[in-house]
Design an enzyme around this catalytic site. Sequence first.
Site, PDB file in Angstrom:
ATOM      1  N   SER A   1     -31.707 -47.924 -24.272  1.00  0.00           N
ATOM      2  CA  SER A   1     -30.978 -48.616 -25.337  1.00  0.00           C
ATOM      3  C   SER A   1     -30.605 -50.024 -24.937  1.00  0.00           C
ATOM      4  CB  SER A   1     -29.724 -47.860 -25.758  1.00  0.00           C
ATOM      5  OG  SER A   1     -29.407 -46.815 -24.921  1.00  0.00           O
TER       6      SER A   1
ATOM      7  N   HIS B   1     -37.176 -46.732 -29.183  1.00  0.00           N
ATOM      8  CA  HIS B   1     -35.741 -46.453 -29.175  1.00  0.00           C
ATOM      9  C   HIS B   1     -35.407 -45.563 -30.369  1.00  0.00           C
ATOM     10  CE1 HIS B   1     -31.392 -48.232 -29.273  1.00  0.00           C
ATOM     11  NE2 HIS B   1     -31.433 -47.089 -28.630  1.00  0.00           N
TER      12      HIS B   1
ATOM     13  N   GLU C   1     -36.766 -47.986 -33.205  1.00  0.00           N
ATOM     14  CA  GLU C   1     -36.814 -49.413 -32.899  1.00  0.00           C
ATOM     15  C   GLU C   1     -37.924 -49.565 -31.843  1.00  0.00           C
ATOM     16  OE1 GLU C   1     -33.136 -50.891 -31.174  1.00  0.00           O
ATOM     17  OE2 GLU C   1     -33.240 -52.702 -32.381  1.00  0.00           O
TER      18      GLU C   1
ATOM     19  N   ASN D   1     -28.190 -52.576 -30.994  1.00  0.00           N
ATOM     20  CA  ASN D   1     -26.942 -52.745 -30.251  1.00  0.00           C
ATOM     21  C   ASN D   1     -26.401 -54.167 -30.282  1.00  0.00           C
ATOM     22  OD1 ASN D   1     -26.284 -50.111 -29.423  1.00  0.00           O
ATOM     23  ND2 ASN D   1     -28.012 -50.166 -28.016  1.00  0.00           N
TER      24      ASN D   1
HETATM   25  N1  LIG Z   1     -27.422 -40.519 -26.208  1.00  0.00           N
HETATM   26  C1  LIG Z   1     -27.704 -41.419 -27.144  1.00  0.00           C
HETATM   27  O1  LIG Z   1     -27.052 -41.465 -28.215  1.00  0.00           O
HETATM   28  C2  LIG Z   1     -28.831 -42.393 -26.946  1.00  0.00           C
HETATM   29  C3  LIG Z   1     -29.352 -43.059 -28.074  1.00  0.00           C
HETATM   30  C4  LIG Z   1     -30.459 -43.909 -27.907  1.00  0.00           C
HETATM   31  C5  LIG Z   1     -31.001 -44.105 -26.650  1.00  0.00           C
HETATM   32  N2  LIG Z   1     -30.460 -43.473 -25.561  1.00  0.00           N
HETATM   33  C6  LIG Z   1     -31.101 -43.678 -24.254  1.00  0.00           C
HETATM   34  O2  LIG Z   1     -31.887 -42.536 -23.962  1.00  0.00           O
HETATM   35  C7  LIG Z   1     -31.935 -42.307 -22.549  1.00  0.00           C
HETATM   36  C8  LIG Z   1     -31.465 -40.879 -22.265  1.00  0.00           C
HETATM   37  O3  LIG Z   1     -30.148 -40.709 -22.727  1.00  0.00           O
HETATM   38  P1  LIG Z   1     -29.514 -39.255 -22.941  1.00  0.00           P
HETATM   39  O4  LIG Z   1     -28.225 -39.468 -23.662  1.00  0.00           O
HETATM   40  O5  LIG Z   1     -30.519 -38.318 -23.498  1.00  0.00           O
HETATM   41  O6  LIG Z   1     -29.213 -38.835 -21.418  1.00  0.00           O
HETATM   42  P2  LIG Z   1     -28.816 -37.393 -20.816  1.00  0.00           P
HETATM   43  O7  LIG Z   1     -27.920 -37.653 -19.677  1.00  0.00           O
HETATM   44  O8  LIG Z   1     -28.368 -36.471 -21.921  1.00  0.00           O
HETATM   45  O9  LIG Z   1     -30.220 -36.815 -20.285  1.00  0.00           O
HETATM   46  C9  LIG Z   1     -30.933 -37.393 -19.235  1.00  0.00           C
HETATM   47  C10 LIG Z   1     -31.885 -36.338 -18.672  1.00  0.00           C
HETATM   48  O10 LIG Z   1     -32.790 -36.968 -17.753  1.00  0.00           O
HETATM   49  C11 LIG Z   1     -32.991 -36.090 -16.682  1.00  0.00           C
HETATM   50  N3  LIG Z   1     -33.485 -36.848 -15.500  1.00  0.00           N
HETATM   51  C12 LIG Z   1     -32.798 -37.672 -14.691  1.00  0.00           C
HETATM   52  N4  LIG Z   1     -33.598 -38.172 -13.734  1.00  0.00           N
HETATM   53  C13 LIG Z   1     -34.824 -37.639 -13.943  1.00  0.00           C
HETATM   54  C14 LIG Z   1     -36.066 -37.744 -13.272  1.00  0.00           C
HETATM   55  N5  LIG Z   1     -36.207 -38.509 -12.185  1.00  0.00           N
HETATM   56  N6  LIG Z   1     -37.123 -37.052 -13.764  1.00  0.00           N
HETATM   57  C15 LIG Z   1     -36.997 -36.282 -14.862  1.00  0.00           C
HETATM   58  N7  LIG Z   1     -35.827 -36.144 -15.540  1.00  0.00           N
HETATM   59  C16 LIG Z   1     -34.768 -36.802 -15.081  1.00  0.00           C
HETATM   60  C17 LIG Z   1     -31.648 -35.448 -16.449  1.00  0.00           C
HETATM   61  O11 LIG Z   1     -31.741 -34.258 -15.681  1.00  0.00           O
HETATM   62  C18 LIG Z   1     -31.179 -35.208 -17.902  1.00  0.00           C
HETATM   63  O12 LIG Z   1     -31.621 -33.955 -18.374  1.00  0.00           O
HETATM   64  C19 LIG Z   1     -31.089 -43.401 -21.920  1.00  0.00           C
HETATM   65  O13 LIG Z   1     -31.920 -44.454 -21.526  1.00  0.00           O
HETATM   66  C20 LIG Z   1     -30.168 -43.835 -23.069  1.00  0.00           C
HETATM   67  O14 LIG Z   1     -29.733 -45.169 -22.952  1.00  0.00           O
HETATM   68  C21 LIG Z   1     -29.405 -42.611 -25.692  1.00  0.00           C
END
Ligand SMILES: NC(=O)c1ccc[n+]([C@@H]2O[C@H](COP(=O)([O-])OP(=O)(O)OC[C@H]3O[C@@H](n4cnc5c(N)ncnc54)[C@H](O)[C@@H]3O)[C@@H](O)[C@H]2O)c1
Length: 279
Positions: A116, A137, A149, A187
Site C-alpha cells: 500500500s 493494490h 489500483e 492513500n
Molecule cells: N490489510 C489491509 O487493509 C491492506 C489493504 C491493502 C493493502 N495491504 C497490503 O497488503 C500486504 C499484506 O497485508 P495484510 O494486512 O494481509 O498482512 P497480514 O499480516 O494479515 O498477512 C501477512 C502474511 O504474510 C505472511 N508472510 C510473512 N513473511 C512471509 C514470507 N517470507 N513468505 C511467505 N509469507 C510470509 C505472514 O505469515 C502472514 O500470513 C501489505 O503489504 C499491506 O500493506 C493491506
Amino acid sequence: MKVSVIGGGTMGNGIAQVFAQNGNDVNLIDIKQEYLDRAMATIEKNLGRMVKKERMTAEEAKATLGRMNAVVGLENAADSDLVIEAVFENFEVKKEIFTKLDEVCGPDTILASNTSSISLTKIAGTTKRADKVIGMHFMNPVPIMKLVEVICGQATSDETLEKVTQWSKDLHKVPVTVQDYPGFISNRVLMPMINEAIYCLMEGVADKDAIDTVMKLGMAHPMGPLQLADFIGLDICLDIMEVLYDGFGDSKYRPCPLLRRMVDAGYLGRKSGKGFYDY
Ligand SMILES: NC(=O)c1ccc[n+]([C@@H]2O[C@H](COP(=O)([O-])OP(=O)(O)OC[C@H]3O[C@@H](n4cnc5c(N)ncnc54)[C@H](O)[C@@H]3O)[C@@H](O)[C@H]2O)c1
C-alpha cells in the site's frame, strides 16, 4: 492461468479466493502450515457464506477450493503466470521474497506486489526483471471491493500493464492505472483527509462524533474518517503519513501529533480494542 499468492493473511487469502473463484489455479504460499490452515479456513467460511446468500452454488464453492493449493515454500511459485506478494509491509521482507522469486520463476512470470505504500520501482530494483514487476493494490475486503489500483514502476512495460489490467477485469474488478509516487492515489488522497480530521479533533474544532457525522451525512461517506482510521489501524495510518511526508518532503503531509500520541499509547483502533472509539 496459474497464480501464486505469497502470504495468507488478511489480503492474501482474499486475493487467492477471488482468483480461484474465477477459474484460476492458485497456490497460496506462507511460511508455516498453520498460517495456511487458518487462511484456508477463512476462505471456506467466506465461500460458505456466499452459498448461503445464494451468490454461488455449493458445487462452485467446492470447485473453487479444488483449484487451491496451500503450500509452504516460494519455489512452488516457479511455473506461475502471475505471482502476487501480500506479506508484511516491510521492504526488507519484500526484498528477500522478490529476489528469491526472480531466481525461481520462469522468465515470463509477472511479479506483482499488493503493497500500500512501498515504491514499486524500489521493489522492482531487487529483481532482474523490472519490466515485469507491477503493483496490484487490492482493497480490503478483497472479495467485496471492486478496485484494483494498478501501479507502474519506472521500468514496468506496457505489455505487463496490459496483461495485469486484463487479468484484473477477468476477476470482475475495476483496474485503475497509477504511476509510482508515494501513496499512489488511494492513500495520498485518503490519509491526509484522515490526518486532517485528527487535527480537527486535536484543536477542538468539534468532537469525534461531530467530525464523523459531518463527513458521513454531508459527504455521503459510508464511515467517518475517525471511525475509518480505527478500522484501518492507527499505526498503519501513521506509517503511511510518514511515507508521504518523507517521500514528498512537504509539510502538508506532517502526521498529526495526536495520531502519533495515540499510537505511542498503544491505542491502535479496532485491533487493540481502543482508538478514537472503544471496541
Ligand atoms: N490489510 C489491509 O487493509 C491492506 C489493504 C491493502 C493493502 N495491504 C497490503 O497488503 C500486504 C499484506 O497485508 P495484510 O494486512 O494481509 O498482512 P497480514 O499480516 O494479515 O498477512 C501477512 C502474511 O504474510 C505472511 N508472510 C510473512 N513473511 C512471509 C514470507 N517470507 N513468505 C511467505 N509469507 C510470509 C505472514 O505469515 C502472514 O500470513 C501489505 O503489504 C499491506 O500493506 C493491506
